[in-house]
Design an enzyme around this catalytic site. Structure first.
Site, PDB file in Angstrom:
ATOM      1  N   ASN A  39       0.841  -1.190   0.000  1.00  0.00           N
ATOM      2  CA  ASN A  39       0.000   0.000   0.000  1.00  0.00           C
ATOM      3  C   ASN A  39       0.881   1.247   0.000  1.00  0.00           C
ATOM      4  OD1 ASN A  39       0.558  -0.841   2.776  1.00  0.00           O
ATOM      5  ND2 ASN A  39      -0.904   0.700   3.463  1.00  0.00           N
ATOM      6  N   CYS A  50      -3.745   0.469  -3.102  1.00  0.00           N
ATOM      7  CA  CYS A  50      -3.745  -0.771  -2.324  1.00  0.00           C
ATOM      8  C   CYS A  50      -2.623  -1.696  -2.773  1.00  0.00           C
ATOM      9  CB  CYS A  50      -5.071  -1.492  -2.497  1.00  0.00           C
ATOM     10  SG  CYS A  50      -6.491  -0.593  -1.860  1.00  0.00           S
ATOM     11  N   GLU A  52      -2.794  -4.905  -3.343  1.00  0.00           N
ATOM     12  CA  GLU A  52      -3.239  -5.808  -4.406  1.00  0.00           C
ATOM     13  C   GLU A  52      -3.175  -5.131  -5.769  1.00  0.00           C
ATOM     14  OE1 GLU A  52      -5.737  -6.629  -0.669  1.00  0.00           O
ATOM     15  OE2 GLU A  52      -4.829  -4.901  -1.669  1.00  0.00           O
ATOM     16  N   CYS A  83     -10.031  -4.910  -0.419  1.00  0.00           N
ATOM     17  CA  CYS A  83     -11.168  -3.990  -0.462  1.00  0.00           C
ATOM     18  C   CYS A  83     -12.045  -4.334  -1.669  1.00  0.00           C
ATOM     19  CB  CYS A  83     -10.682  -2.541  -0.539  1.00  0.00           C
ATOM     20  SG  CYS A  83      -9.998  -2.066  -2.141  1.00  0.00           S
ATOM     21  N   CYS A  86     -10.361  -3.766  -5.088  1.00  0.00           N
ATOM     22  CA  CYS A  86      -9.328  -4.756  -5.384  1.00  0.00           C
ATOM     23  C   CYS A  86      -9.927  -6.129  -5.668  1.00  0.00           C
ATOM     24  CB  CYS A  86      -8.301  -4.824  -4.260  1.00  0.00           C
ATOM     25  SG  CYS A  86      -7.190  -3.395  -4.293  1.00  0.00           S
TER      26      CYS A  86
END
Length: 132
Positions: A39, A50, A52, A83, A86
């Site tokens: 992140n 993020c 990911e 999230c 993502c």
């Protein structure tokens, strides 16, 4: 290096001066390559990125297009899932049965799948059979 080790190393490089909540992610492609992300926060909160999304971007830059395994790590007693945004990003590159492991700093804790994280995902199927 395992997916856990790769994500944990990526997490160490997270830029999280505002939340102090570092997250790392690693994805493995169908070619066996591993890509990581962390992140990256921004003073214009919540305009960060993020972990990911970072891992998927690194994969795409290298030409990867198919994810076969995902691991997300954070220092949390209850491992964090991706999230919503993502989850949709993962669904773009991974089939529903792709395993997603959620880990804390000590190791993998929870296993799920892309489909379990995002039931009813918006896919290319939704773009078919349209009146355009």
């Amino acid at each position: 290096m395992t997916l856990f080790e790769a994500a944990k190393a990526a997490r160490e490089n997270a830029y999280a001066p505002y939340s102090n909540f570092k997250v790392g992610a690693a994805v493995r492609t169908d070619a066996g390559e591993v890509f990581t992300g962390c992140n990256v926060e921004n003073v214009a909160y919540p305009e960060g990125t993020c972990a990911e999304a970072g891992a998927l971007a690194a994969m795409a830059v290298a030409g990867g297009r198919k994810v076969v395994e995902v691991l997300v790590i954070a220092d949390s007693s209850d491992p964090i899932p991706p999230c919503g945004g993502c989850r949709q990003k993962l669904a773009e590159f991974a089939s529903g049965d792709v395993p997603v492991t959620l880990a804390d700093l000590h190791g993998p804790r929870t296993k799920t799948t892309v489909a379990a994280l995002l039931p009813g995902a918006f896919t290319t199927h939704h773009l078919e059979d349209r009146d355009v």
